[in-house]
Design an enzyme around this catalytic site. Sequence first.
Site, PDB file in Angstrom:
ATOM      1  N   HIS A 129       0.857  -1.190   0.000  1.00  0.00           N
ATOM      2  CA  HIS A 129       0.000   0.000   0.000  1.00  0.00           C
ATOM      3  C   HIS A 129       0.883   1.226   0.000  1.00  0.00           C
ATOM      4  O   HIS A 129       1.940   1.240   0.622  1.00  0.00           O
ATOM      5  CB  HIS A 129      -0.904   0.017   1.239  1.00  0.00           C
ATOM      6  CG  HIS A 129      -2.067   0.946   1.094  1.00  0.00           C
ATOM      7  ND1 HIS A 129      -1.976   2.290   1.345  1.00  0.00           N
ATOM      8  CD2 HIS A 129      -3.337   0.723   0.679  1.00  0.00           C
ATOM      9  CE1 HIS A 129      -3.148   2.864   1.107  1.00  0.00           C
ATOM     10  NE2 HIS A 129      -3.986   1.938   0.702  1.00  0.00           N
TER      11      HIS A 129
ATOM     12  N   ASP B  79      -7.938  -5.098  -0.229  1.00  0.00           N
ATOM     13  CA  ASP B  79      -8.426  -5.962  -1.317  1.00  0.00           C
ATOM     14  C   ASP B  79      -8.075  -7.419  -1.117  1.00  0.00           C
ATOM     15  O   ASP B  79      -8.573  -8.284  -1.845  1.00  0.00           O
ATOM     16  CB  ASP B  79      -7.838  -5.471  -2.645  1.00  0.00           C
ATOM     17  CG  ASP B  79      -8.368  -4.088  -2.994  1.00  0.00           C
ATOM     18  OD1 ASP B  79      -7.554  -3.156  -3.137  1.00  0.00           O
ATOM     19  OD2 ASP B  79      -9.599  -3.937  -3.068  1.00  0.00           O
TER      20      ASP B  79
HETATM   21  C1  SDX Z   1      -6.071   0.266  -3.087  1.00  0.00           C
HETATM   22  O1  SDX Z   1      -4.204   4.722  -2.036  1.00  0.00           O
HETATM   23  C2  SDX Z   1      -5.205   4.137  -1.485  1.00  0.00           C
HETATM   24  O2  SDX Z   1      -5.656   4.538  -0.438  1.00  0.00           O
HETATM   25  C3  SDX Z   1      -5.769   2.956  -2.266  1.00  0.00           C
HETATM   26  C4  SDX Z   1      -6.830   2.109  -1.552  1.00  0.00           C
HETATM   27  C5  SDX Z   1      -8.100   2.916  -1.315  1.00  0.00           C
HETATM   28  O3  SDX Z   1      -8.831   2.583  -0.379  1.00  0.00           O
HETATM   29  O4  SDX Z   1      -8.415   3.817  -2.156  1.00  0.00           O
HETATM   30  O5  SDX Z   1      -6.326   1.662  -0.315  1.00  0.00           O
HETATM   31  C6  SDX Z   1      -7.228   0.895  -2.400  1.00  0.00           C
HETATM   32  O6  SDX Z   1      -5.777   0.641  -4.194  1.00  0.00           O
HETATM   33  C7  SDX Z   1      -5.268  -0.763  -2.347  1.00  0.00           C
HETATM   34  C8  SDX Z   1      -4.046  -1.278  -3.192  1.00  0.00           C
HETATM   35  C9  SDX Z   1      -4.573  -2.374  -4.140  1.00  0.00           C
HETATM   36  N1  SDX Z   1      -3.474  -2.778  -5.086  1.00  0.00           N
HETATM   37  C10 SDX Z   1      -2.880  -3.977  -4.997  1.00  0.00           C
HETATM   38  O7  SDX Z   1      -3.087  -4.802  -4.107  1.00  0.00           O
HETATM   39  C11 SDX Z   1      -1.893  -4.245  -6.146  1.00  0.00           C
HETATM   40  C12 SDX Z   1      -0.596  -4.846  -5.588  1.00  0.00           C
HETATM   41  N2  SDX Z   1       0.135  -3.782  -4.830  1.00  0.00           N
HETATM   42  C13 SDX Z   1       0.983  -2.934  -5.546  1.00  0.00           C
HETATM   43  O8  SDX Z   1       1.064  -2.925  -6.880  1.00  0.00           O
HETATM   44  C14 SDX Z   1       1.600  -1.780  -4.762  1.00  0.00           C
HETATM   45  O9  SDX Z   1       1.903  -2.243  -3.516  1.00  0.00           O
HETATM   46  C15 SDX Z   1       0.768  -0.519  -4.679  1.00  0.00           C
HETATM   47  C16 SDX Z   1       0.361  -0.057  -6.033  1.00  0.00           C
HETATM   48  C17 SDX Z   1      -0.442  -0.741  -3.839  1.00  0.00           C
HETATM   49  C18 SDX Z   1       1.638   0.555  -4.007  1.00  0.00           C
HETATM   50  O10 SDX Z   1       2.663   0.830  -4.871  1.00  0.00           O
HETATM   51  P1  SDX Z   1       3.794   1.909  -4.493  1.00  0.00           P
HETATM   52  O11 SDX Z   1       3.497   2.575  -3.199  1.00  0.00           O
HETATM   53  O12 SDX Z   1       4.001   2.767  -5.693  1.00  0.00           O
HETATM   54  O13 SDX Z   1       5.030   1.006  -4.221  1.00  0.00           O
HETATM   55  P2  SDX Z   1       6.025   0.500  -5.343  1.00  0.00           P
HETATM   56  O14 SDX Z   1       5.242  -0.023  -6.514  1.00  0.00           O
HETATM   57  O15 SDX Z   1       7.041   1.556  -5.579  1.00  0.00           O
HETATM   58  O16 SDX Z   1       6.675  -0.763  -4.616  1.00  0.00           O
HETATM   59  C19 SDX Z   1       7.752  -0.575  -3.694  1.00  0.00           C
HETATM   60  C20 SDX Z   1       8.544  -1.890  -3.766  1.00  0.00           C
HETATM   61  C21 SDX Z   1       8.946  -2.262  -5.186  1.00  0.00           C
HETATM   62  O17 SDX Z   1      10.095  -3.094  -5.076  1.00  0.00           O
HETATM   63  P3  SDX Z   1      11.584  -2.394  -5.248  1.00  0.00           P
HETATM   64  O18 SDX Z   1      11.545  -1.622  -6.564  1.00  0.00           O
HETATM   65  O19 SDX Z   1      11.754  -1.483  -4.051  1.00  0.00           O
HETATM   66  O20 SDX Z   1      12.537  -3.554  -5.258  1.00  0.00           O
HETATM   67  O21 SDX Z   1       7.698  -2.974  -3.325  1.00  0.00           O
HETATM   68  C22 SDX Z   1       7.490  -3.883  -4.402  1.00  0.00           C
HETATM   69  C23 SDX Z   1       7.830  -3.139  -5.673  1.00  0.00           C
HETATM   70  O22 SDX Z   1       8.261  -4.046  -6.680  1.00  0.00           O
HETATM   71  N3  SDX Z   1       6.085  -4.256  -4.360  1.00  0.00           N
HETATM   72  C24 SDX Z   1       5.623  -5.481  -4.545  1.00  0.00           C
HETATM   73  C25 SDX Z   1       4.232  -5.384  -4.351  1.00  0.00           C
HETATM   74  N4  SDX Z   1       3.906  -4.118  -4.084  1.00  0.00           N
HETATM   75  C26 SDX Z   1       5.055  -3.420  -4.089  1.00  0.00           C
HETATM   76  N5  SDX Z   1       6.244  -6.649  -4.828  1.00  0.00           N
HETATM   77  C27 SDX Z   1       5.431  -7.735  -4.942  1.00  0.00           C
HETATM   78  N6  SDX Z   1       4.080  -7.728  -4.774  1.00  0.00           N
HETATM   79  C28 SDX Z   1       3.463  -6.569  -4.490  1.00  0.00           C
HETATM   80  N7  SDX Z   1       2.139  -6.538  -4.320  1.00  0.00           N
END
Ligand code: SDX
Length: 428
Positions: free
Chosen positions: A307, A364
């Site tokens: 998140h 989710d």
């Molecule tokens: C919602 O913002 C809100 O409030 C949203 C929400 C709401 O109520 O409106 O809460 C609802 O959207 C919840 C999130 C639902 N999405 C998912 O579950 C999709 C999977 N999660 C991600 O794609 C990710 O965690 C996000 C999009 C939620 C957050 O992304 P960020 O903050 O931009 O973080 P990032 O993509 O920069 O990740 C940081 C690191 C990365 O690795 P490094 O580059 O540091 O090596 O964490 C890794 C990412 O690769 N990473 C994951 C991961 N999420 C982040 N690796 C594996 N699986 C994951 N799910």
Amino acid sequence: MGEIAKLELDGKVYEFPVIEGTENEKAIDISSLRSATGYITLDLGYKNTGATKSAITYLDGELGILKYRGYSIEDLASKATFIEVAYLLIYGNLPSQEELDNFTSSITKHTLVHEDMKQFFEAYPSKAHPMGVLASMVCSLSTFYPEALDPNRDSESVDITIHRLLAKLPTLAAWSYKNSIRHPFMYPKNEFDYCKNFMYMMFAMPTEDYKIDPVVTEAMNTLLILHADHEQNCSTSTVRMVGSAQTNLYASISAGISALWGPLHGGANQAVLEMLQKIHEDGGDVDKWILKAKDKNDSFRLMGFGHRVYKNFDPRATIIKKACDDVLQKLNINDPLLAIALKLEKVALEDEYFKARSLYPNVDFYSGIIYRALGIPTEMFTVMFAIGRLPGWIAQWKEMRENGDPIGRPRQIFTGETDRKYVEINKR
Ligand code: SDX
């Protein structure tokens, strides 16, 4: 004189005011940055940038706190109805009994959709994703109520638009599902409450009486409350951005529905279920899929994990996980996907990759399993999120309009070609 932030640039020191919110959050107000220094800031994804001041929702990502208008999500999810929470978010206070009765009856009166809109549904292919249908239908509502489009008009016409949206979204959502299975549309029943009416329109048939287990409607009420608002998330920021151009509320909400559809945002609940099903069909080898999620060369992500704000736990996930257990037990459902989800969560929470990146189950991760237990089809999961988030979008749009926020127009750093001359080609 409040706190000051100092910035040294090109040998000069610039001072910017520090502002503090009621929950002691602090921000550097850089409204004068470009005029004073010629510089802008760059913050991809606005990870460190506040776009507005708001009194609606407060969340603390480190402490896992979520409050709507000062009430904790735990309190509201266990004691309130979704309609009460919608009123609280939109109008700022929990309603008195009289206010609640008036609000409820106004919404009940507007649950019908103009008969002409039924033809729109029939034009969609049966495989049309309901989020695509919903975004179009909500924007199309604006064409049926031209007299109530101007967001600057009297509060009565804004209010009637708010009540129409809250009333008609469940009807449009249920009809998009009925249309996808080519079943007859069920019209709303005024004697049913919000959640029962939606489930009736989704699953009832004109040929038989409809019975619904209160466990199902109570679970839906909780889920809608948990999704009702979440400060400046992607879809809410979209609603604010579109609304900042003085676009009408219907079109602003339609834009929010489109933003929510993305699998990184509200579309994640559908993606989580599809991920769990894929792992189940693949033999349930959780360790294999955790490795894939950690592999930079593999596009697979653990959907429902991570998140932007919550870096310890998502308080909504905690509540949903418990509700999930309750619902499956009360409905006597043994869902193999829940076992896979629990194992995924356990393995991930002990894994250094996830711990180092503060990746925890979000709202989710478990919601799809409950929706499945309630009989909601997978493609309708994000629609459920939209129905829950609607009062939050409305409240944020209304606050933005009432605060007179300026039209949103971010800056950029240009990285393209700088000075190219047009060369005539020998056109035939
Ligand atoms: C919602 O913002 C809100 O409030 C949203 C929400 C709401 O109520 O409106 O809460 C609802 O959207 C919840 C999130 C639902 N999405 C998912 O579950 C999709 C999977 N999660 C991600 O794609 C990710 O965690 C996000 C999009 C939620 C957050 O992304 P960020 O903050 O931009 O973080 P990032 O993509 O920069 O990740 C940081 C690191 C990365 O690795 P490094 O580059 O540091 O090596 O964490 C890794 C990412 O690769 N990473 C994951 C991961 N999420 C982040 N690796 C594996 N699986 C994951 N799910």
